[in-house]
Design a protein around this motif. Structure first.
Motif, PDB file in Angstrom:
ATOM      1  N   THR A 158       0.798  -1.131  -0.172  1.00  0.00           N
ATOM      2  CA  THR A 158       0.072   0.100  -0.054  1.00  0.00           C
ATOM      3  C   THR A 158       0.746   1.239  -0.093  1.00  0.00           C
ATOM      4  O   THR A 158       1.959   1.284   0.238  1.00  0.00           O
ATOM      5  CB  THR A 158      -0.816  -0.095   1.434  1.00  0.00           C
ATOM      6  N   ASN A 159       0.166   2.446  -0.250  1.00  0.00           N
ATOM      7  CA  ASN A 159       1.041   3.683  -0.469  1.00  0.00           C
ATOM      8  C   ASN A 159       1.782   4.120   0.478  1.00  0.00           C
ATOM      9  O   ASN A 159       3.008   4.185   0.636  1.00  0.00           O
ATOM     10  CB  ASN A 159       0.100   4.717  -0.790  1.00  0.00           C
ATOM     11  N   HIS A 160       1.237   3.751   2.014  1.00  0.00           N
ATOM     12  CA  HIS A 160       1.955   4.208   3.203  1.00  0.00           C
ATOM     13  C   HIS A 160       3.146   3.203   3.380  1.00  0.00           C
ATOM     14  O   HIS A 160       4.059   3.709   3.973  1.00  0.00           O
ATOM     15  CB  HIS A 160       0.783   4.405   4.314  1.00  0.00           C
ATOM     16  N   LYS A 161       2.842   1.950   3.159  1.00  0.00           N
ATOM     17  CA  LYS A 161       4.096   1.048   3.206  1.00  0.00           C
ATOM     18  C   LYS A 161       5.281   1.542   2.286  1.00  0.00           C
ATOM     19  O   LYS A 161       6.448   1.246   2.526  1.00  0.00           O
ATOM     20  CB  LYS A 161       3.598  -0.304   2.785  1.00  0.00           C
ATOM     21  N   GLU A 162       4.895   2.159   1.189  1.00  0.00           N
ATOM     22  CA  GLU A 162       5.963   2.434   0.126  1.00  0.00           C
ATOM     23  C   GLU A 162       6.710   3.796   0.422  1.00  0.00           C
ATOM     24  O   GLU A 162       8.002   3.963   0.246  1.00  0.00           O
ATOM     25  CB  GLU A 162       5.234   2.305  -1.198  1.00  0.00           C
ATOM     26  N   PHE A 163       5.942   4.646   0.810  1.00  0.00           N
ATOM     27  CA  PHE A 163       6.239   6.117   0.859  1.00  0.00           C
ATOM     28  C   PHE A 163       6.051   6.885   2.212  1.00  0.00           C
ATOM     29  O   PHE A 163       6.626   7.788   2.147  1.00  0.00           O
ATOM     30  CB  PHE A 163       5.270   6.828  -0.174  1.00  0.00           C
ATOM     31  N   GLU A 165       3.318   7.312   5.783  1.00  0.00           N
ATOM     32  CA  GLU A 165       2.155   7.538   6.104  1.00  0.00           C
ATOM     33  C   GLU A 165       1.877   9.204   5.988  1.00  0.00           C
ATOM     34  O   GLU A 165       0.845   9.407   5.409  1.00  0.00           O
ATOM     35  CB  GLU A 165       1.666   7.761   7.670  1.00  0.00           C
ATOM     36  N   ASP A 166       2.874   9.871   5.895  1.00  0.00           N
ATOM     37  CA  ASP A 166       2.718  11.409   5.761  1.00  0.00           C
ATOM     38  C   ASP A 166       2.669  11.750   4.157  1.00  0.00           C
ATOM     39  O   ASP A 166       1.455  12.519   3.691  1.00  0.00           O
ATOM     40  CB  ASP A 166       4.133  12.214   6.149  1.00  0.00           C
ATOM     41  N   MET A 167       3.154  10.943   3.250  1.00  0.00           N
ATOM     42  CA  MET A 167       3.372  11.062   1.786  1.00  0.00           C
ATOM     43  C   MET A 167       1.942  10.556   1.677  1.00  0.00           C
ATOM     44  O   MET A 167       1.286  11.106   0.540  1.00  0.00           O
ATOM     45  CB  MET A 167       4.314  10.523   1.349  1.00  0.00           C
ATOM     46  N   ALA A 168       1.539   9.164   2.050  1.00  0.00           N
ATOM     47  CA  ALA A 168       0.260   8.871   1.599  1.00  0.00           C
ATOM     48  C   ALA A 168      -0.742   9.665   1.716  1.00  0.00           C
ATOM     49  O   ALA A 168      -1.698   9.998   1.015  1.00  0.00           O
ATOM     50  CB  ALA A 168       0.051   7.221   2.316  1.00  0.00           C
ATOM     51  N   VAL A 169      -0.999  10.279   2.905  1.00  0.00           N
ATOM     52  CA  VAL A 169      -2.012  11.473   3.207  1.00  0.00           C
ATOM     53  C   VAL A 169      -1.946  12.403   2.374  1.00  0.00           C
ATOM     54  O   VAL A 169      -2.956  12.745   1.585  1.00  0.00           O
ATOM     55  CB  VAL A 169      -1.775  11.878   4.886  1.00  0.00           C
TER      56      VAL A 169
END
Length: 357
Positions: A158-163, A165-169
């Motif tokens: 998932t996005n937060h696993k890759e980038f 939590e801050d970037m995913a938000v």
């Protein structure tokens, strides 16, 4: 011999150029999206039968080929809409999730609805991309640890696993804003202003506290509740808002963009509401019956999280009966439309009902 367009080559062209102003960049982006959509449509036009298929009007509609062509058109347009630019980290996070593939059901629905009422793919493409941007935004946020805490999406981390939590938000926020900018800018001159205003209102309503957000909140507040203490009405509220609202908006936006009548718009609204609820009922069933590999996300997670689902509330067999009923009701809303133009939507309802991931 037809010229083959490469979305990657167009993307490279965007990266390699310098623009004197934001306006010049946006104007080129708008022209590229529109020409790309038209070119892809003409190369794989829906009236051209796939290799080995008859052009007989009575032959079965080839939904698989139709879906592949539309998904390719949408993915190419999305690729052009989010070129890599500074700051690179957020753009990479946006592209990571937006271009991760997927079935593209919502943009396909938007385009098919537009074509049903007399419009074309190019007219619907900006709205189709906007809906997919918002859908991707909702998935990024839905996967966050504070929400569903998911590790996999479409077979990838998932996005937060890759980038992080801050970037995913921020990636989710950026996609939400880009959706409205893209739809209004690219459609300028193609769609009457009053129709565009209506489309913006429709989309905003579908994703706010009267739509997607309302469903998400109720879903979060319902985790861990005893199914015996919760009625079917609460579950339907969650699904109609969290899932069906955006599918409904996709169909209605397509009809608005295509110049549909009020009667046509309302029929397509009811159709999309049926398949939206159907989509989630089938999702609940698949979470019980399919593997993680097949789903591209963690199987059985709904049960682990104590979520309300149709199988948990009414059992697996009754859930399948509900899915069949919704599929039939959706098809009934298309009666009265040209059968050839309605074929993609009839097939879409069947596809959603029978899908395995």
């Amino acid at each position: 011999m037809a010229t083959t367009l490469s979305s990657s080559s167009l993307f490279i062209q965007f990266r390699g150029r310098r623009y004197n102003s934001l306006s010049s960049f946006n104007n080129l982006q708008k022209r590229t999206v529109l020409s790309l959509s038209c070119a892809l449509s003409s190369q794989g036009g829906d009236m051209i039968p796939p290799e080995g298929k008859s052009n007989d009007r009575n032959s079965a509609f080839d939904f698989k080929s139709y879906m592949i062509r539309k998904a390719e058109s949408v993915s190419a347009a999305l690729n052009v809409s989010v070129p890599l630019q500074e700051p690179l980290t957020i753009q990479e996070a946006v592209r990571y999730s937006l271009l991760a593939g997927g079935k593209r059901v919502r943009p396909l629905l938007c385009i098919a609805a537009c074509e049903l009422v007399g419009g074309d793919e190019a007219t619907a493409m900006s709205a189709a991309c906007a809906v997919e941007m918002i859908h991707t935004s909702s998935l990024i946020h839905d996967d966050l640890p504070c929400m569903d805490d998911a590790d996999l999406r479409r077979g990838k981390p998932t996005n937060h696993k890759e980038f992080g939590e801050d970037m995913a938000v921020l990636a989710g926020d950026a996609l939400l804003a880009l959706a409205f900018e893209h739809m209004t800018f690219v459609s300028s001159g193609l769609v009457a202003p009053e129709r565009m205003i209506r489309a913006v209102i429709e989309l905003a309503k579908a994703i706010g506290t009267k739509g997607l957000v309302a469903g998400q909140v109720t879903d979060l507040c319902s985790q861990g509740l005893n199914p015996d203490d919760v009625g079917l009405e609460r579950l339907e509220f969650i699904h109609l808002h969290k899932t069906a609202a955006l599918l409904e908006a996709a169909a209605v936006l397509g009809a608005i963009m295509g110049g549909g009548t009020e009667e046509e718009i309302e029929k397509l609204r009811k159709y999309a509401r049926c398949i939206g609820l159907l989509f989630q009922v089938v999702d609940d069933i698949l979470d019980v019956t399919e593997s993680t590999e097949e789903l591209g996300k963690t199987a059985g997670k709904d049960a682990m999280d104590g979520k309300l689902t149709y199988p948990r509330l009414i059992g697996l067999e009754r859930s399948k009966e509900v899915a069949q009923k919704l599929s039939k009701e959706a098809a009934e809303q298309l009666l009265g439309f040209d059968s050839d133009k309605a074929a993609p939507l009839v097939a879409l309802a069947s596809y959603i009902s029978c899908r395995h991931n």
